[in-house]
Write a protein that holds these residues in place. Structure first.
Motif, mmCIF file in Angstrom:
data_model
loop_
_atom_site.group_PDB
_atom_site.id
_atom_site.type_symbol
_atom_site.label_atom_id
_atom_site.label_comp_id
_atom_site.label_asym_id
_atom_site.label_seq_id
_atom_site.Cartn_x
_atom_site.Cartn_y
_atom_site.Cartn_z
ATOM 1 N N HIS A 49 4.108 -10.054 -2.401
ATOM 2 C CA HIS A 49 3.129 -9.066 -2.624
ATOM 3 C C HIS A 49 3.794 -7.651 -2.980
ATOM 4 O O HIS A 49 3.063 -6.723 -2.833
ATOM 5 C CB HIS A 49 2.406 -8.937 -1.381
ATOM 6 C CG HIS A 49 1.566 -10.278 -1.186
ATOM 7 N ND1 HIS A 49 0.138 -10.490 -1.847
ATOM 8 C CD2 HIS A 49 1.950 -11.151 -0.125
ATOM 9 C CE1 HIS A 49 0.028 -11.511 -1.344
ATOM 10 N NE2 HIS A 49 0.699 -12.120 -0.293
ATOM 11 N N GLY A 50 5.097 -7.617 -3.478
ATOM 12 C CA GLY A 50 5.553 -6.333 -3.767
ATOM 13 C C GLY A 50 5.842 -5.452 -2.826
ATOM 14 O O GLY A 50 5.491 -4.065 -2.931
ATOM 15 N N ARG A 55 13.591 0.154 -3.941
ATOM 16 C CA ARG A 55 13.819 -0.616 -4.896
ATOM 17 C C ARG A 55 15.208 -1.004 -5.169
ATOM 18 O O ARG A 55 15.414 -2.020 -6.090
ATOM 19 C CB ARG A 55 13.423 0.410 -6.081
ATOM 20 C CG ARG A 55 13.142 -0.153 -7.516
ATOM 21 C CD ARG A 55 12.859 0.804 -8.571
ATOM 22 N NE ARG A 55 13.806 2.104 -8.703
ATOM 23 C CZ ARG A 55 13.685 2.898 -9.546
ATOM 24 N NH1 ARG A 55 12.518 3.116 -10.375
ATOM 25 N NH2 ARG A 55 14.550 3.800 -9.721
ATOM 26 N N ASN A 179 -0.077 0.263 -2.429
ATOM 27 C CA ASN A 179 0.637 -1.095 -2.697
ATOM 28 C C ASN A 179 -0.270 -2.326 -3.172
ATOM 29 O O ASN A 179 0.095 -3.100 -3.876
ATOM 30 C CB ASN A 179 1.067 -1.462 -0.904
ATOM 31 C CG ASN A 179 2.295 -0.876 -0.620
ATOM 32 O OD1 ASN A 179 3.188 -0.359 -1.494
ATOM 33 N ND2 ASN A 179 2.192 -0.527 0.464
ATOM 34 N N LYS A 182 -0.584 -1.433 -6.794
ATOM 35 C CA LYS A 182 0.878 -1.396 -7.427
ATOM 36 C C LYS A 182 0.722 -0.002 -8.253
ATOM 37 O O LYS A 182 1.198 -0.003 -9.354
ATOM 38 C CB LYS A 182 1.174 -2.516 -8.497
ATOM 39 C CG LYS A 182 1.273 -3.982 -7.452
ATOM 40 C CD LYS A 182 1.638 -4.909 -8.705
ATOM 41 C CE LYS A 182 1.818 -6.321 -7.999
ATOM 42 N NZ LYS A 182 2.299 -6.567 -6.555
ATOM 43 N N GLN A 185 4.701 4.273 -8.939
ATOM 44 C CA GLN A 185 5.218 4.289 -10.324
ATOM 45 C C GLN A 185 6.751 4.829 -10.107
ATOM 46 O O GLN A 185 7.093 5.298 -9.051
ATOM 47 C CB GLN A 185 4.500 5.119 -11.211
ATOM 48 C CG GLN A 185 3.085 4.746 -11.270
ATOM 49 C CD GLN A 185 2.577 3.060 -12.026
ATOM 50 O OE1 GLN A 185 3.590 2.724 -12.632
ATOM 51 N NE2 GLN A 185 1.933 2.548 -11.307
#
Length: 212
Positions: A49-50, A55, A179, A182, A185
């Motif tokens: 689910h990212g 990162r 979240n 998304k 950025q």
């Protein structure tokens, strides 16, 4: 074993993952929902689910972190060099000479934690309270204590960009929506716009629930 997670499960993870070690998050999740997930299952759920922390870090299903140097390197430049007036609040003389543990490092040292974030040592002898997120310290230096129910995120998604303008305070409700949609950025200004959109979506959701 395949599991079917509800939206409530996903929302809970999204609301609590920021800065929370996966083992602790798994324990919290299991207590909340009466389940018995393993840490590897929680990592897999977050990955699908990212919801990764950082990162620059890739987490394998067995919990292994790739691309992160976790060993403290002597000679690192202090994180607060050039920042006037900052006081970590620690006592450098806490340990008597000759009685320091083998893994002891001085206050102001940096480490990479299990979620890929950089921590700063702020005290001695208080176990987990010895360390605090570098991004949190920098945000608080410029803005004061973080309000309850809020977290600091990296506006461009890069957890190595400690420019104060890149550190954004959001509520946990805002973070869940960011979240879900998304909207964190690679540009802090776009993420700020995403926060405004998250507020609108949350307001719409509140009104819909009020009519039920």
């Amino acid at each position: 074993m395949n599991r079917k997670y509800t939206q409530e499960h996903i929302d809970y993870v999204a609301a609590n993952i920021q800065g929370c070690p996966f083992k602790e998050l798994t324990d919290m999740f299991n207590r909340r929902f009466g389940m018995n997930l393993k840490v590897s299952a929680m990592i897999s759920l977050a990955d699908r689910h990212g919801l990764h922390n950082g990162r620059d870090t890739r987490i394998l299903p067995d919990g292994t972190l790739l691309g992160v140097e976790t060993r403290f390197r002597p000679g690192l430049t202090p994180w607060n060099k050039g920042m006037k007036g900052f006081n970590c609040g620690g006592k450098e003389t806490q340990f008597k000479k000759g009685n320091k543990p083998a893994n002891w490092v001085p206050i102001g040292s940096e480490r990479v934690n299990g979620d890929g974030y950089i921590d700063i040592k702020v005290d001695d002898g208080k176990l987990q309270k010895n360390w605090k997120g570098k991004h949190i310290l920098i945000w608080e230096e410029h803005n004061g204590p973080i309000p309850p129910g809020h977290v600091v995120i990296f506006g461009d998604g890069n957890n190595r960009n400690f420019n104060p303008e890149n550190l954004l305070l959001v509520s946990r409700a805002q973070l869940v929506r960011l979240n879900q949609m998304k909207m964190i950025q690679e540009d802090a200004e776009l993420t700020k716009a995403g926060i405004a959109i998250a507020d609108i979506c949350n307001k719409i959701g509140e009104r819909k629930r009020a009519k039920v």
